[in-house]
Design an enzyme around this catalytic site. Sequence first.
Site, PDB file in Angstrom:
ATOM      1  N   HIS A 274       0.822  -1.207   0.000  1.00  0.00           N
ATOM      2  CA  HIS A 274       0.000   0.000   0.000  1.00  0.00           C
ATOM      3  C   HIS A 274       0.864   1.269   0.000  1.00  0.00           C
ATOM      4  CE1 HIS A 274      -3.178  -2.787   1.296  1.00  0.00           C
ATOM      5  NE2 HIS A 274      -2.345  -3.195   2.241  1.00  0.00           N
ATOM      6  N   ASP A 275       1.807   1.323   0.937  1.00  0.00           N
ATOM      7  CA  ASP A 275       2.524   2.571   1.183  1.00  0.00           C
ATOM      8  C   ASP A 275       3.565   2.927   0.123  1.00  0.00           C
ATOM      9  OD1 ASP A 275       0.946   2.654   3.420  1.00  0.00           O
ATOM     10  OD2 ASP A 275       2.489   1.954   4.792  1.00  0.00           O
TER      11      ASP A 275
END
Length: 349
Positions: A274-275
């Site tokens: 995600h990040d």
Amino acid sequence: MVISVPQPVFVDVDTGVDDAMALVYLFGSPDLELVGIASTAGNVPVQQVCQNNLGLLELCRIEEVPVSKGAEQPVSSPLRTAEDTHGPQGLGYATLPRTNRELTPYDAAQAWIKAAHAHPGELIAVATGPLTNLALAMREEPALPTLMRRLVIMGGAFEYRGNTTPVAEWNISVDPEAAQEVFSSWPAAWGSDRPRYLPIVLGLNLTEHIAMTPALLGRLAAEADSPTLPMSERDERGTRSSATNPLIRVLEDAMRFYFEFHFDQNEGYLAHLHDPLAAAVALDPGIVATRPATVDVELTGTLTRGMTIADWPGRWGREPNALIGIDVDPEAFFDRFIERVGGFARTLA
């Protein structure tokens, strides 16, 4: 000849495994100057997040990047952490070097404000954890959004299932009041005028397309000239990396825990990054397609607390306050990620 000036970037993280991957992506990006790291309680308590951030800087030989400690609790609710997902210290099976580096004397909310005032109209900010620090910073400096050039938030789930509750994504659900505060105050930062820019919000509907696999991790190790044994769900739990490169070894040990968690959740032997996608979008927004909408956060629902709602048709009659990510090319992202992180890892051999 055109000389490219590095872009000032500020990050707010709750370092976990994928936050660490995002930081390493930024470390390996020559087109930026990392001007600060804010530590947020989330995946693990904030004290551990601080140690992870300082340890990563030590491992990667990155100097003169200030790290600030954020609030120990969300703005109005008890803290929940996710050691089951990220490991007892937040980085799976990985071990970071000891360091004598110290935190800044000012807190993370002040770090947001200092970075924005130091680079007015130029600062690019990335928030990959709960929005506690940003909400506190905006309370102290309501004009903070006007001082930034761009903000990318990893959080929420839009017309998509949650990963914490059936409807809520982790970062938002840890501190939904802070998220609601940030989203609701954004258009007001420019008074009655339309905002000059809107934060880019990357929810699970987008980030779960960015799935790291053992094959991709093998490509990363090869790019770093540090080939290792391929990982498999048949391996003994906790098997440590055989990589000779110190960064690849840490990333593989962290990712193995993350793979095992996702496998136990019946999602396959893979891990959603995600990040790192948020970090990549901060430097190049064009790698995702977005759609403007008004975003709000449910605070009181018995079953829906922390849910992010996008008013796509505009029925609330409110100005859009976000650009929501709706499409991405995972192959293009991973090509870029492997090139940057693998090339950076070679410098540490």
